[in-house]
Design a protein around this motif. Structure first.
Motif, PDB file in Angstrom:
ATOM      1  N   PRO A   1      33.008 -62.958  11.868  1.00  0.00           N
ATOM      2  CA  PRO A   1      33.632 -62.988  10.545  1.00  0.00           C
ATOM      3  C   PRO A   1      35.126 -63.292  10.594  1.00  0.00           C
ATOM      4  CG  PRO A   1      33.119 -60.745  11.199  1.00  0.00           C
ATOM      5  CD  PRO A   1      32.622 -61.630  12.288  1.00  0.00           C
ATOM      6  N   GLN A   2      35.631 -63.638   9.428  1.00  0.00           N
ATOM      7  CA  GLN A   2      37.046 -63.985   9.317  1.00  0.00           C
ATOM      8  C   GLN A   2      37.927 -62.801   9.724  1.00  0.00           C
ATOM      9  OE1 GLN A   2      38.204 -64.993   5.307  1.00  0.00           O
ATOM     10  NE2 GLN A   2      39.615 -66.537   6.051  1.00  0.00           N
ATOM     11  N   LYS A   3      37.482 -61.592   9.313  1.00  0.00           N
ATOM     12  CA  LYS A   3      38.223 -60.389   9.725  1.00  0.00           C
ATOM     13  C   LYS A   3      37.339 -59.673  10.724  1.00  0.00           C
ATOM     14  CE  LYS A   3      39.775 -59.615   5.186  1.00  0.00           C
ATOM     15  NZ  LYS A   3      39.314 -58.773   4.121  1.00  0.00           N
TER      16      LYS A   3
ATOM     17  N   LYS B   1      34.773 -71.302   1.407  1.00  0.00           N
ATOM     18  CA  LYS B   1      34.230 -71.482   2.768  1.00  0.00           C
ATOM     19  C   LYS B   1      33.530 -70.204   3.264  1.00  0.00           C
ATOM     20  CE  LYS B   1      38.355 -72.474   4.340  1.00  0.00           C
ATOM     21  NZ  LYS B   1      39.190 -72.330   3.141  1.00  0.00           N
ATOM     22  N   THR B   2      34.226 -69.052   3.119  1.00  0.00           N
ATOM     23  CA  THR B   2      33.640 -67.785   3.588  1.00  0.00           C
ATOM     24  C   THR B   2      32.380 -67.469   2.797  1.00  0.00           C
ATOM     25  OG1 THR B   2      35.781 -66.953   4.257  1.00  0.00           O
ATOM     26  CG2 THR B   2      34.098 -65.302   3.829  1.00  0.00           C
ATOM     27  N   THR B   3      32.433 -67.708   1.500  1.00  0.00           N
ATOM     28  CA  THR B   3      31.265 -67.448   0.660  1.00  0.00           C
ATOM     29  C   THR B   3      30.087 -68.292   1.153  1.00  0.00           C
ATOM     30  OG1 THR B   3      32.817 -67.177  -1.165  1.00  0.00           O
ATOM     31  CG2 THR B   3      30.502 -67.398  -1.739  1.00  0.00           C
ATOM     32  N   LEU B   4      30.373 -69.556   1.469  1.00  0.00           N
ATOM     33  CA  LEU B   4      29.310 -70.463   1.909  1.00  0.00           C
ATOM     34  C   LEU B   4      28.621 -69.924   3.173  1.00  0.00           C
ATOM     35  CD1 LEU B   4      29.642 -74.291   1.907  1.00  0.00           C
ATOM     36  CD2 LEU B   4      28.480 -73.169   3.759  1.00  0.00           C
TER      37      LEU B   4
ATOM     38  N   SER C   1      40.956 -75.961   1.190  1.00  0.00           N
ATOM     39  CA  SER C   1      42.106 -75.113   0.874  1.00  0.00           C
ATOM     40  C   SER C   1      41.659 -73.659   0.754  1.00  0.00           C
ATOM     41  CB  SER C   1      42.725 -75.574  -0.434  1.00  0.00           C
ATOM     42  OG  SER C   1      41.718 -75.542  -1.419  1.00  0.00           O
ATOM     43  N   THR C   2      42.632 -72.767   0.764  1.00  0.00           N
ATOM     44  CA  THR C   2      42.285 -71.348   0.661  1.00  0.00           C
ATOM     45  C   THR C   2      41.659 -71.069  -0.706  1.00  0.00           C
ATOM     46  OG1 THR C   2      43.293 -69.218   0.360  1.00  0.00           O
ATOM     47  CG2 THR C   2      44.816 -71.032   0.445  1.00  0.00           C
ATOM     48  N   GLY C   3      40.576 -70.278  -0.679  1.00  0.00           N
ATOM     49  CA  GLY C   3      39.862 -69.983  -1.922  1.00  0.00           C
ATOM     50  C   GLY C   3      38.855 -71.047  -2.304  1.00  0.00           C
TER      51      GLY C   3
HETATM   52  N1  LIG Z   1      33.579 -60.239  -3.508  1.00  0.00           N
HETATM   53  C1  LIG Z   1      34.068 -61.156  -4.369  1.00  0.00           C
HETATM   54  N2  LIG Z   1      33.930 -60.975  -5.688  1.00  0.00           N
HETATM   55  C2  LIG Z   1      34.393 -61.885  -6.570  1.00  0.00           C
HETATM   56  N3  LIG Z   1      35.017 -63.033  -6.220  1.00  0.00           N
HETATM   57  C3  LIG Z   1      35.188 -63.267  -4.915  1.00  0.00           C
HETATM   58  C4  LIG Z   1      34.729 -62.345  -3.916  1.00  0.00           C
HETATM   59  N4  LIG Z   1      35.051 -62.851  -2.698  1.00  0.00           N
HETATM   60  C5  LIG Z   1      35.674 -64.032  -2.911  1.00  0.00           C
HETATM   61  N5  LIG Z   1      35.760 -64.280  -4.245  1.00  0.00           N
HETATM   62  C6  LIG Z   1      36.346 -65.487  -4.872  1.00  0.00           C
HETATM   63  O1  LIG Z   1      35.579 -66.600  -4.471  1.00  0.00           O
HETATM   64  C7  LIG Z   1      36.400 -67.718  -4.194  1.00  0.00           C
HETATM   65  C8  LIG Z   1      36.103 -68.243  -2.800  1.00  0.00           C
HETATM   66  O2  LIG Z   1      36.453 -67.255  -1.865  1.00  0.00           O
HETATM   67  P1  LIG Z   1      36.225 -67.479  -0.299  1.00  0.00           P
HETATM   68  O3  LIG Z   1      36.618 -66.230   0.398  1.00  0.00           O
HETATM   69  O4  LIG Z   1      34.851 -67.972  -0.087  1.00  0.00           O
HETATM   70  O5  LIG Z   1      37.277 -68.638  -0.004  1.00  0.00           O
HETATM   71  P2  LIG Z   1      37.725 -69.272   1.382  1.00  0.00           P
HETATM   72  O6  LIG Z   1      37.621 -70.740   1.204  1.00  0.00           O
HETATM   73  O7  LIG Z   1      36.993 -68.669   2.509  1.00  0.00           O
HETATM   74  O8  LIG Z   1      39.247 -68.835   1.412  1.00  0.00           O
HETATM   75  P3  LIG Z   1      40.186 -68.551   2.678  1.00  0.00           P
HETATM   76  O9  LIG Z   1      40.397 -69.821   3.389  1.00  0.00           O
HETATM   77  O10 LIG Z   1      41.437 -68.061   2.027  1.00  0.00           O
HETATM   78  O11 LIG Z   1      39.497 -67.514   3.472  1.00  0.00           O
HETATM   79  C9  LIG Z   1      37.825 -67.249  -4.373  1.00  0.00           C
HETATM   80  O12 LIG Z   1      38.276 -67.695  -5.626  1.00  0.00           O
HETATM   81  C10 LIG Z   1      37.747 -65.762  -4.356  1.00  0.00           C
HETATM   82  O13 LIG Z   1      38.701 -65.194  -5.202  1.00  0.00           O
END
Ligand SMILES: Nc1ncnc2c1ncn2[C@@H]1O[C@H](COP(=O)(O)OP(=O)(O)OP(=O)(O)O)[C@@H](O)[C@H]1O
Length: 577
Positions: free
Chosen positions: A415-417, A374-377, A369-371
């Motif tokens: 990247p995503q963007k 995934k991007t962090t990983l 799900s969003t958040g």
């Molecule tokens: N630079 C940042 N500083 C603090 N928290 C962050 C930062 N970037 C992301 N987060 C938090 O880390 C969590 C994971 O974010 P991430 O972008 O990895 O999610 P995601 O699964 O890729 O979401 P999406 O599918 O919407 O892109 C989220 O709760 C987000 O708010």
């Protein structure tokens, strides 16, 4: 910080600085000598009718004046060059430092303030250096020398110096003290307006889409008004300053002529001496004024130097290892071992106990799900951030032990963007591999399903791209950035939701073409759409920063309630459509 910064950055220019100071010294001595020569012409030449003396002294005066002009020009010329060079070096240091920042370091400051610090703040320090080089020597010498020379002309008028100089210092000093806090707050206001402008320009489409122009215009108007209010206050003080200084100069002149005239009348002073005394007094007052102006620049430059110092003193949170390890193989095997990650300042970790292996020749997909994180990983592999615990390995070596160039030569991320740079399509595609041939570029465009729209325009690869890629569509931008990654032929591809702006048919064609081109590489795909990852060798289901299920599409359909939920939500959408 100001002194440290100026000392450090002026070191390479010591010979030029010494030359400037010598020229300043010569020019000031010449300036101080001129009134006494003038006095001699009046008192010893004109009053005695000695034409010969007038010619000789006049010629000498001309030579001294010429020397004064030439040394002053040389001082200003070399002074300006040196100040500009110091400014350039300082800007370069800020730029290099910011370039070495991780995403985390950039977030800590924010982009607008980093831009202001690298431009406007450096400019303020540079201006102070310029003023310093122009007035550092001349001001004290002019003051002390002017007083000595004036007293030599007439001792009994000396009280005029002791009265007028403190009055000038008091008036200008009072105004400077009032100006200091205003200059300080001006720097913050400039930061604020830069921040608002940047956000509005980048987010212009969203602003329009939500018809937020009036609100945003008000936000900008407020920031602009704040800056204007401070500037007007500064302007008001300057408006006071110039007439006040003018008044002191005129009153001093009148006093010298009044009291000096009486002494000339009584035969205690000569006309030439009176003229010289007046010139010296004006020179002293001008020097005091310039010195005070310079002093006025110090607080503002000091604030700026502190802000620059804050940037330069940051130890980048991610740096290259001192003795990097070179992996024995270059296959692109990726392994996450019990990885936990937390954003700075956040209370809870965003990723917890993540373990998986992505093998060369295989596709690993991540869905959630969003958040979910995934991007962090995927940001942890190219070291945009470092893990809190556990490790990320590339070809068997932790990424923290690899040189950055080793990582970039193996990993290409979309990247995503996606971001495209101003220039041409060709320039963007060659970003990661400048030596790539035209055939390689077209091949990458073909795989990324971008060949068609690039060929469509007669400019082809030379088609202009605006900053950020704003003059192509979202889907075209995604495909161009996929092509850019393909050109580098890496061992690991990271696609972070890179197919989201493509229609289902183009997405399918692209993945089919990609499969053929990435046969030996490790492919990691983050996606929201199940159809994008259904044929992956392994799918990780991420929820709230944890891997809750893993397996192939078919296995997950059987075993994973979270995956089933995602599939069902998308099926129903398609059915509705
Ligand atoms: N630079 C940042 N500083 C603090 N928290 C962050 C930062 N970037 C992301 N987060 C938090 O880390 C969590 C994971 O974010 P991430 O972008 O990895 O999610 P995601 O699964 O890729 O979401 P999406 O599918 O919407 O892109 C989220 O709760 C987000 O708010």
């Amino acid at each position: 910080m100001l002194v440290t910064l100026i000392r450090r950055y002026s070191k390479p220019y010591l010979p030029q600085i010494v030359a400037v100071l010598i020229f300043q010294l010569a020019s000031t001595i010449a300036t101080l000598y001129l009134p006494s020569l003038n006095a001699k012409i009046i008192d010893e030449g004109v009053s005695r009718g000695d034409t010969d003396f007038i010619w000789r002294t006049g010629a000498m005066m001309l030579a001294v004046a010429l020397g004064q002009v030439l040394t002053a020009i040389a001082a200003v010329y070399f002074g300006a060059r040196t100040a500009m060079a110091i400014g350039r070096d300082l800007r370069r240091s800020v730029y290099r430092q910011v370039s070495s920042f991780s995403a985390q370091d950039v977030n800590r400051f924010g982009a607008p303030t980093l831009i202001t610090r690298g431009t406007n703040d450096v400019q303020q320090v540079q201006m102070l250096v310029l003023m310093g080089l122009n007035f550092m020597v001349s001001t004290p010498i002019m003051c002390v020398g002017g007083i000595i020379m004036a007293l030599r002309e007439d001792l009994s008028l000396s009280w005029l110096v002791w009265v007028s100089v403190p009055i000038l210092v008091a008036v200008v000093g009072y105004l400077v003290v009032r100006l200091m806090p205003l200059f300080r707050s001006m720097q913050t206001k400039i930061d604020a307006i830069n921040g608002v402008l940047r956000e509005q320009i980048i987010g212009i489409r969203v602003v329009r889409a939500f018809v937020r122009e009036p609100y945003e215009a008000k936000r900008f108007g407020d920031a602009n008004q704040d800056l204007t209010a401070v500037s007007v206050k500064i302007g008001n003080l300057f408006v006071l300053m110039f007439p006040a200084i003018g008044m002191i100069l005129h009153l001093s002149t009148a006093a010298v002529l009044w009291f000096g005239g009486q002494r000339v009348d009584s035969g205690d002073m000569q006309v030439g001496s009176l003229t010289a005394f007046l010139q010296y007094l004006l020179q002293i007052l001008m020097a005091v004024m310039m010195g005070t102006f310079m002093a006025m620049m110090i607080p503002r430059a000091s604030v700026c130097a502190d802000r620059i110092g804050e940037v330069l003193d940051v130890e980048p949170s991610i740096h290259n290892p001192v003795s990097p390890v070179v992996p024995a193989e270059k296959k692109g095997r990726v392994e996450f071992r019990d990885v936990t990650f937390k954003y700075p300042g956040a209370e809870a970790p965003v990723l917890s106990n993540i373990s998986f292996t992505a093998e060369p020749g295989k596709t690993l997909a991540i869905i959630g799900s969003t958040g979910a994180g995934k991007t962090t990983l995927v940001s942890l592999l190219p070291r945009l951030y470092d893990v809190a615990s556990g490790s990320v390995l590339l070809d068997g070596v932790p990424v923290t032990e690899l040189d950055a160039s080793e990582i970039t030569s193996r990993v290409s991320a979309v990247p995503q963007k996606p971001y495209l740079f101003s220039g041409t399509i060709e320039h963007n595609l060659r970003f990661g591999k400048p030596e790539a041939t035209d055939e390689e570029l077209w091949e990458a465009l073909e795989t990324a399903q971008a060949r068609g729209f690039v060929e469509e325009k007669s400019s082809g690869l030379d088609r202009r791209i605006a900053q950020g890629g704003t003059n192509v569509s979202g889907g075209q931008r995604q495909r161009l950035s996929i092509a850019r990654a393909l050109v580098t032929k890496p061992n690991v591809y990271l696609f972070d939701d890179s197919f989201s702006a493509l229609d289902v048919a183009t997405d399918a064609r692209l993945r089919k073409a990609l499969k053929a081109k990435t046969r030996d590489a490790t492919v990691i795909i983050v996606a929201q759409r199940v159809s994008t990852i259904a044929d992956a060798d392994e799918i990780l289901v991420l929820d709230n920063g944890r891997i809750v299920d893993r397996g192939t599409h078919d296995e997950l359909l059987e075993t994973s309630p979270t995956y089933q939920e995602i599939v069902e939500s998308q099926l129903s959408v398609e059915e509705v459509a």
